[in-house]
Design a protein around this motif. Structure first.
Motif, PDB file in Angstrom:
ATOM      1  N   ILE A 234      50.754  54.336  -6.239  1.00  0.00           N
ATOM      2  CA  ILE A 234      49.920  55.069  -7.179  1.00  0.00           C
ATOM      3  C   ILE A 234      48.475  54.966  -6.716  1.00  0.00           C
ATOM      4  CG2 ILE A 234      49.001  55.129  -9.527  1.00  0.00           C
ATOM      5  CD1 ILE A 234      51.696  54.367 -10.564  1.00  0.00           C
ATOM      6  N   GLY A 235      47.862  56.123  -6.502  1.00  0.00           N
ATOM      7  CA  GLY A 235      46.471  56.165  -6.084  1.00  0.00           C
ATOM      8  C   GLY A 235      45.550  56.176  -7.293  1.00  0.00           C
ATOM      9  N   LEU A 236      44.588  55.263  -7.303  1.00  0.00           N
ATOM     10  CA  LEU A 236      43.606  55.199  -8.392  1.00  0.00           C
ATOM     11  C   LEU A 236      42.453  56.136  -8.051  1.00  0.00           C
ATOM     12  CD1 LEU A 236      43.515  51.331  -9.006  1.00  0.00           C
ATOM     13  CD2 LEU A 236      44.997  53.051 -10.070  1.00  0.00           C
ATOM     14  N   GLU A 237      42.657  57.427  -8.301  1.00  0.00           N
ATOM     15  CA  GLU A 237      41.648  58.422  -7.957  1.00  0.00           C
ATOM     16  C   GLU A 237      40.844  58.756  -9.211  1.00  0.00           C
ATOM     17  OE1 GLU A 237      41.261  62.551  -5.388  1.00  0.00           O
ATOM     18  OE2 GLU A 237      42.645  62.467  -7.081  1.00  0.00           O
ATOM     19  N   TYR A 238      39.923  57.861  -9.531  1.00  0.00           N
ATOM     20  CA  TYR A 238      39.115  58.055 -10.737  1.00  0.00           C
ATOM     21  C   TYR A 238      37.683  57.598 -10.496  1.00  0.00           C
ATOM     22  CZ  TYR A 238      39.736  53.008 -11.616  1.00  0.00           C
ATOM     23  OH  TYR A 238      39.737  51.637 -11.514  1.00  0.00           O
ATOM     24  N   PHE A 239      36.796  58.075 -11.400  1.00  0.00           N
ATOM     25  CA  PHE A 239      35.402  57.648 -11.381  1.00  0.00           C
ATOM     26  C   PHE A 239      35.252  56.419 -12.272  1.00  0.00           C
ATOM     27  CE2 PHE A 239      35.227  62.303 -10.782  1.00  0.00           C
ATOM     28  CZ  PHE A 239      34.532  62.373  -9.589  1.00  0.00           C
ATOM     29  N   PRO A 240      34.851  55.273 -11.723  1.00  0.00           N
ATOM     30  CA  PRO A 240      34.703  54.065 -12.553  1.00  0.00           C
ATOM     31  C   PRO A 240      33.582  54.220 -13.574  1.00  0.00           C
ATOM     32  CG  PRO A 240      34.740  53.523 -10.206  1.00  0.00           C
ATOM     33  CD  PRO A 240      34.560  55.002 -10.304  1.00  0.00           C
ATOM     34  N   THR A 241      33.804  53.681 -14.749  1.00  0.00           N
ATOM     35  CA  THR A 241      32.775  53.688 -15.793  1.00  0.00           C
ATOM     36  C   THR A 241      32.228  52.291 -16.056  1.00  0.00           C
ATOM     37  OG1 THR A 241      34.380  53.366 -17.588  1.00  0.00           O
ATOM     38  CG2 THR A 241      33.882  55.641 -16.944  1.00  0.00           C
ATOM     39  N   MET A 242      32.706  51.317 -15.297  1.00  0.00           N
ATOM     40  CA  MET A 242      32.307  49.926 -15.512  1.00  0.00           C
ATOM     41  C   MET A 242      32.306  49.222 -14.165  1.00  0.00           C
ATOM     42  SD  MET A 242      35.905  48.750 -17.368  1.00  0.00           S
ATOM     43  CE  MET A 242      36.023  50.235 -18.394  1.00  0.00           C
ATOM     44  N   PRO A 243      31.762  48.009 -14.074  1.00  0.00           N
ATOM     45  CA  PRO A 243      31.806  47.276 -12.806  1.00  0.00           C
ATOM     46  C   PRO A 243      33.224  47.226 -12.251  1.00  0.00           C
ATOM     47  CG  PRO A 243      30.405  46.135 -14.363  1.00  0.00           C
ATOM     48  CD  PRO A 243      31.064  47.245 -15.137  1.00  0.00           C
ATOM     49  N   MET A 244      33.349  47.250 -10.923  1.00  0.00           N
ATOM     50  CA  MET A 244      34.652  47.415 -10.309  1.00  0.00           C
ATOM     51  C   MET A 244      35.645  46.327 -10.693  1.00  0.00           C
ATOM     52  SD  MET A 244      35.017  50.256  -8.858  1.00  0.00           S
ATOM     53  CE  MET A 244      36.673  49.832  -8.367  1.00  0.00           C
ATOM     54  N   ASP A 245      35.208  45.085 -10.853  1.00  0.00           N
ATOM     55  CA  ASP A 245      36.172  44.053 -11.223  1.00  0.00           C
ATOM     56  C   ASP A 245      36.772  44.339 -12.595  1.00  0.00           C
ATOM     57  OD1 ASP A 245      33.741  43.541 -12.474  1.00  0.00           O
ATOM     58  OD2 ASP A 245      33.932  41.358 -12.341  1.00  0.00           O
ATOM     59  N   GLN A 246      35.939  44.794 -13.538  1.00  0.00           N
ATOM     60  CA  GLN A 246      36.440  45.139 -14.869  1.00  0.00           C
ATOM     61  C   GLN A 246      37.285  46.416 -14.828  1.00  0.00           C
ATOM     62  OE1 GLN A 246      33.246  45.174 -17.820  1.00  0.00           O
ATOM     63  NE2 GLN A 246      32.098  43.705 -16.582  1.00  0.00           N
ATOM     64  N   SER A 247      36.823  47.383 -14.055  1.00  0.00           N
ATOM     65  CA  SER A 247      37.546  48.643 -13.940  1.00  0.00           C
ATOM     66  C   SER A 247      38.952  48.423 -13.390  1.00  0.00           C
ATOM     67  CB  SER A 247      36.772  49.593 -13.028  1.00  0.00           C
ATOM     68  OG  SER A 247      37.482  50.783 -12.806  1.00  0.00           O
ATOM     69  N   LEU A 248      39.050  47.621 -12.342  1.00  0.00           N
ATOM     70  CA  LEU A 248      40.349  47.388 -11.720  1.00  0.00           C
ATOM     71  C   LEU A 248      41.250  46.541 -12.606  1.00  0.00           C
ATOM     72  CD1 LEU A 248      39.167  46.824  -8.061  1.00  0.00           C
ATOM     73  CD2 LEU A 248      40.174  48.887  -9.047  1.00  0.00           C
ATOM     74  N   ALA A 249      40.674  45.581 -13.305  1.00  0.00           N
ATOM     75  CA  ALA A 249      41.468  44.770 -14.225  1.00  0.00           C
ATOM     76  C   ALA A 249      42.088  45.646 -15.300  1.00  0.00           C
ATOM     77  CB  ALA A 249      40.608  43.672 -14.835  1.00  0.00           C
ATOM     78  N   GLN A 250      41.310  46.573 -15.815  1.00  0.00           N
ATOM     79  CA  GLN A 250      41.836  47.463 -16.854  1.00  0.00           C
ATOM     80  C   GLN A 250      42.907  48.388 -16.282  1.00  0.00           C
ATOM     81  OE1 GLN A 250      39.505  49.040 -20.084  1.00  0.00           O
ATOM     82  NE2 GLN A 250      39.895  51.120 -19.339  1.00  0.00           N
ATOM     83  N   SER A 251      42.648  48.939 -15.105  1.00  0.00           N
ATOM     84  CA  SER A 251      43.635  49.833 -14.484  1.00  0.00           C
ATOM     85  C   SER A 251      44.949  49.103 -14.235  1.00  0.00           C
ATOM     86  CB  SER A 251      43.094  50.378 -13.161  1.00  0.00           C
ATOM     87  OG  SER A 251      41.934  51.163 -13.373  1.00  0.00           O
ATOM     88  N   ARG A 252      44.848  47.911 -13.707  1.00  0.00           N
ATOM     89  CA  ARG A 252      46.066  47.147 -13.437  1.00  0.00           C
ATOM     90  C   ARG A 252      46.813  46.831 -14.724  1.00  0.00           C
ATOM     91  NH1 ARG A 252      42.578  43.881  -8.985  1.00  0.00           N
ATOM     92  NH2 ARG A 252      43.425  44.895  -7.114  1.00  0.00           N
ATOM     93  N   ARG A 253      46.078  46.550 -15.784  1.00  0.00           N
ATOM     94  CA  ARG A 253      46.705  46.254 -17.080  1.00  0.00           C
ATOM     95  C   ARG A 253      47.431  47.495 -17.606  1.00  0.00           C
ATOM     96  NH1 ARG A 253      42.586  44.333 -19.002  1.00  0.00           N
ATOM     97  NH2 ARG A 253      41.773  46.046 -20.273  1.00  0.00           N
ATOM     98  N   MET A 254      46.810  48.649 -17.505  1.00  0.00           N
ATOM     99  CA  MET A 254      47.422  49.876 -18.014  1.00  0.00           C
ATOM    100  C   MET A 254      48.654  50.286 -17.217  1.00  0.00           C
ATOM    101  SD  MET A 254      45.740  50.974 -20.681  1.00  0.00           S
ATOM    102  CE  MET A 254      45.604  49.234 -21.112  1.00  0.00           C
ATOM    103  N   LEU A 255      48.688  49.925 -15.928  1.00  0.00           N
ATOM    104  CA  LEU A 255      49.767  50.350 -15.059  1.00  0.00           C
ATOM    105  C   LEU A 255      50.799  49.250 -14.795  1.00  0.00           C
ATOM    106  CD1 LEU A 255      47.554  52.327 -12.545  1.00  0.00           C
ATOM    107  CD2 LEU A 255      49.121  53.304 -14.226  1.00  0.00           C
ATOM    108  N   ALA A 256      50.674  48.124 -15.519  1.00  0.00           N
ATOM    109  CA  ALA A 256      51.552  46.982 -15.300  1.00  0.00           C
ATOM    110  C   ALA A 256      52.834  47.112 -16.088  1.00  0.00           C
ATOM    111  CB  ALA A 256      50.833  45.691 -15.696  1.00  0.00           C
ATOM    112  N   ASP A 257      53.887  46.457 -15.571  1.00  0.00           N
ATOM    113  CA  ASP A 257      55.157  46.358 -16.293  1.00  0.00           C
ATOM    114  C   ASP A 257      54.986  45.484 -17.528  1.00  0.00           C
ATOM    115  OD1 ASP A 257      56.877  47.980 -14.753  1.00  0.00           O
ATOM    116  OD2 ASP A 257      57.008  46.401 -13.236  1.00  0.00           O
TER     117      ASP A 257
END
Length: 257
Positions: A234-257
């Protein structure tokens, strides 16, 4: 909790604070990514990227055929095929990533049947090159909000084209955001045809930001992909709205099992 699928960072829009694209690649690796992707290549430091890939062990999932040329305008067909040929040659040093093809714009006065036939002819010629080189082409439907007269703005039509060309080296790129903009039902348009999809990209609605910042039901997205048997990244092709560490943590949470 772990990600349901391997995640690929779109370094075109992410890790911008790191600097040039090769530095963004290293920053993505430091953040835990093994996969990355970007858009056009002609204005990018290809040799430096090749070095960064070798040193980090990362892999590119995709980049775009450059320059972009129409698959439906017969006057641009030779240029489109040449662009595929040149992109294959120039990006071999990057590990032969998947190469993304967009359709180009509708041609005034051309029928739907003619649009389709021209697209099949151009894609078949491009697929011949991809088969010879051992490279995968990804046909990407976009949306009419960004491109009012773009030809390919339908997942169903994109899959029809892939089926018509009938090449093992041409598959669909399914972008959740583009599809949502067009009001598609993800499960419906992909039902029985997920084997024709080789890559999935995500961003939330309406503003193309991190998963979890909009109105996409990410539990449903994950469930649909599982139910239909998707087995890629899954490609994370989005514009971040927050610092990258927070952005990625949220993305991983939303896409996690």
């Amino acid at each position: 909790m772990s990600a349901a699928y391997p995640l690929s960072s779109c370094i075109e829009w992410q890790f911008a604070d790191a600097g040039d694209l090769d530095a963004r690649l290293r920053a993505a690796r430091a953040a835990g990514f093994e996969l990355a992707e970007f858009h056009l290549w002609r204005d990018k430091p290809v040799d430096a990227l090749a070095t960064a890939l070798a040193e980090t062990g990362m892999r590119l999932t995709s980049l775009c055929v450059d320059p972009r040329r129409s698959i439906v305008d017969p006057g641009e067909r030779d240029e489109m095929v040449d662009a595929v040929r040149e992109t294959i040659a120039a990006t071999a040093v990057l590990g032969k990533p998947n190469l993304i093809v967009a359709s180009g714009f509708r041609v005034e006065g051309m029928s739907e049947e003619e649009h389709f036939a021209n697209a099949v002819a151009a894609l078949r010629a491009a697929a011949d090159l991809a088969e010879e080189a051992g490279v995968m082409l990804l046909l990407e439907p976009l949306n009419t909000r960004l491109f009012a007269t773009m030809y390919l703005v339908s997942t169903t039509l994109g899959l029809d084209l892939v089926e018509a060309v009938d090449s093992p080296n041409l598959r669909l790129l399914y972008d959740v955001w583009h599809s949502a903009v067009m009001g598609e039902d993800m499960a419906q348009v992909l039902a029985g045809r997920m084997h024709l999809v080789a890559h999935v990209q995500v961003a939330d609605m309406p503003d193309r930001n991190e998963p979890g910042t909009g109105n996409v039901d990410w539990d449903q997205v994950r469930q649909t992909l599982r139910d239909l048997g998707y087995a890629g990244a899954i490609g994370l092709e989005y514009f971040p709205t927050m610092p990258m560490d927070q952005s990625l943590a949220q993305s991983r949470r939303m896409l996690a099992d």
